[in-house]
Design a protein around this motif. Structure first.
Motif, mmCIF file in Angstrom:
data_model
loop_
_atom_site.group_PDB
_atom_site.id
_atom_site.type_symbol
_atom_site.label_atom_id
_atom_site.label_comp_id
_atom_site.label_asym_id
_atom_site.label_seq_id
_atom_site.Cartn_x
_atom_site.Cartn_y
_atom_site.Cartn_z
ATOM 1 N N VAL A 67 -51.759 21.791 18.331
ATOM 2 C CA VAL A 67 -52.896 21.596 19.483
ATOM 3 C C VAL A 67 -54.015 21.738 18.296
ATOM 4 N N ASP A 68 -54.322 21.242 18.598
ATOM 5 C CA ASP A 68 -55.820 20.870 18.227
ATOM 6 C C ASP A 68 -56.651 21.976 17.615
ATOM 7 N N THR A 69 -56.628 22.762 18.845
ATOM 8 C CA THR A 69 -57.939 24.212 19.088
ATOM 9 C C THR A 69 -57.002 24.828 19.638
ATOM 10 N N ALA A 70 -56.980 26.231 18.077
ATOM 11 C CA ALA A 70 -56.600 27.667 18.822
ATOM 12 C C ALA A 70 -56.505 28.370 19.668
ATOM 13 N N CYS A 71 -55.443 28.812 20.437
ATOM 14 C CA CYS A 71 -56.146 30.304 21.522
ATOM 15 C C CYS A 71 -55.265 31.545 20.801
ATOM 16 N N GLU A 72 -55.900 32.415 21.530
ATOM 17 C CA GLU A 72 -55.510 33.647 21.114
ATOM 18 C C GLU A 72 -53.780 33.958 21.262
ATOM 19 N N GLY A 73 -53.207 34.079 20.044
ATOM 20 C CA GLY A 73 -51.771 34.097 19.887
ATOM 21 C C GLY A 73 -50.667 33.259 19.107
ATOM 22 N N ASP A 74 -51.953 31.641 19.068
ATOM 23 C CA ASP A 74 -51.030 30.701 18.524
ATOM 24 C C ASP A 74 -50.573 31.274 17.159
ATOM 25 N N CYS A 75 -49.739 30.763 16.530
ATOM 26 C CA CYS A 75 -49.640 30.625 15.457
ATOM 27 C C CYS A 75 -50.052 29.533 14.566
ATOM 28 N N VAL A 76 -50.494 29.587 13.047
ATOM 29 C CA VAL A 76 -51.260 29.053 12.238
ATOM 30 C C VAL A 76 -50.636 29.206 11.192
ATOM 31 N N LEU A 77 -50.538 27.613 10.764
ATOM 32 C CA LEU A 77 -49.259 27.900 9.485
ATOM 33 C C LEU A 77 -50.780 26.877 8.194
ATOM 34 N N MET A 78 -50.500 27.754 7.448
ATOM 35 C CA MET A 78 -51.635 27.623 6.294
ATOM 36 C C MET A 78 -50.801 26.746 5.007
ATOM 37 N N ARG A 79 -51.589 26.530 3.910
ATOM 38 C CA ARG A 79 -50.993 25.352 2.758
ATOM 39 C C ARG A 79 -52.610 26.589 1.498
ATOM 40 N N GLN A 80 -51.790 26.249 0.934
ATOM 41 C CA GLN A 80 -52.940 26.595 -0.659
ATOM 42 C C GLN A 80 -53.102 25.207 -1.550
ATOM 43 N N ALA A 81 -52.023 24.465 -1.254
ATOM 44 C CA ALA A 81 -51.647 23.166 -2.005
ATOM 45 C C ALA A 81 -51.223 22.706 -0.634
ATOM 46 N N ARG A 82 -50.438 21.302 -1.726
ATOM 47 C CA ARG A 82 -49.794 20.006 -0.614
ATOM 48 C C ARG A 82 -49.235 20.796 0.685
ATOM 49 N N TYR A 83 -47.798 21.943 0.888
ATOM 50 C CA TYR A 83 -47.496 21.443 1.601
ATOM 51 C C TYR A 83 -47.402 23.367 2.100
ATOM 52 N N PRO A 84 -47.093 23.085 2.977
ATOM 53 C CA PRO A 84 -47.398 24.555 4.563
ATOM 54 C C PRO A 84 -46.016 25.809 3.645
ATOM 55 N N VAL A 85 -47.027 27.257 3.340
ATOM 56 C CA VAL A 85 -45.938 28.048 3.166
ATOM 57 C C VAL A 85 -46.571 29.603 3.127
ATOM 58 N N HIS A 86 -47.293 29.438 4.507
ATOM 59 C CA HIS A 86 -47.634 30.794 5.260
ATOM 60 C C HIS A 86 -47.942 30.548 6.625
ATOM 61 N N VAL A 87 -48.510 31.871 7.599
ATOM 62 C CA VAL A 87 -48.023 31.800 8.454
ATOM 63 C C VAL A 87 -48.621 32.799 9.585
ATOM 64 N N GLY A 88 -49.838 32.619 10.376
ATOM 65 C CA GLY A 88 -50.711 33.801 10.826
ATOM 66 C C GLY A 88 -50.711 34.101 12.085
ATOM 67 N N VAL A 89 -51.566 34.722 13.294
ATOM 68 C CA VAL A 89 -51.660 34.531 14.470
ATOM 69 C C VAL A 89 -52.968 34.480 14.484
ATOM 70 N N TRP A 90 -53.677 33.089 14.623
ATOM 71 C CA TRP A 90 -54.389 32.996 15.730
ATOM 72 C C TRP A 90 -55.277 34.309 16.452
ATOM 73 N N VAL A 91 -56.364 34.728 16.176
ATOM 74 C CA VAL A 91 -57.309 35.491 17.358
ATOM 75 C C VAL A 91 -58.439 35.603 17.331
ATOM 76 N N ASP A 92 -58.905 35.854 19.129
ATOM 77 C CA ASP A 92 -60.146 35.446 19.401
ATOM 78 C C ASP A 92 -60.776 36.378 20.106
ATOM 79 N N VAL A 93 -61.463 36.825 17.832
ATOM 80 C CA VAL A 93 -62.484 37.465 17.922
ATOM 81 C C VAL A 93 -63.477 37.416 17.064
#
Length: 134
Positions: free
Chosen positions: A68-94
């Motif tokens: 999805v383009d815009t995150a909502c509460e509880g969505d999964c957030v895939l993150m990267r520090q370089a080229r490839y995604p290697v980390h994940v978290g949860v979007w929180v609307d606060v």
């Protein structure tokens, strides 16, 4: 008080599986189950960065999530520090929104988008759960 507050400060562990210590994926699984009633598949703890990339690309769990383009509460957030995604978290609307995630050396933390960038994390994509139990 927001539900996410109870997690901040819990420990990181390579083998952590809650409720007091986690690695990033086990934390996402825990939050999805406890706070959103969603069952999310386990992903074995990888040993190398290459293993992480391969797991994210080919794991069947990804079929249960829609980008999805815009995150909502509880969505999964895939993150990267370089080229490839290697980390994940949860979007929180606060506080304008941010990511609750479990980081080695810090444990569970909440970071705004600007704090994430200052820490070297870039958002790769937001994912919304589409599987059973949502």
């Amino acid at each position: 008080m927001h539900w996410a507050t109870e997690y901040v400060g819990r420990r990181w562990s390579a083998t952590g599986n809650g409720p007091d210590c986690f690695h990033c994926w086990s934390f996402v699984r825990w939050v999805q189950r406890v706070n959103f009633g969603r069952t999310v598949s386990e992903i074995p703890t990888p040993e190398t960065l290459l293993d992480i990339v391969r797991l994210f690309r080919g794991h069947p769990e990804l079929q249960r999530w829609r980008a999805v383009d815009t995150a909502c509460e509880g969505d999964c957030v895939l993150m990267r520090q370089a080229r490839y995604p290697v980390h994940v978290g949860v979007w929180v609307d606060v506080d304008g929104g941010g990511v609750l995630h479990c980081v080695q050396g810090h444990g569970v933390i909440f970071q705004s988008l600007s704090d994430l960038q200052q820490s070297g994390w870039n958002i790769h994509a937001y994912y919304r759960f589409q599987g059973s139990g949502s």
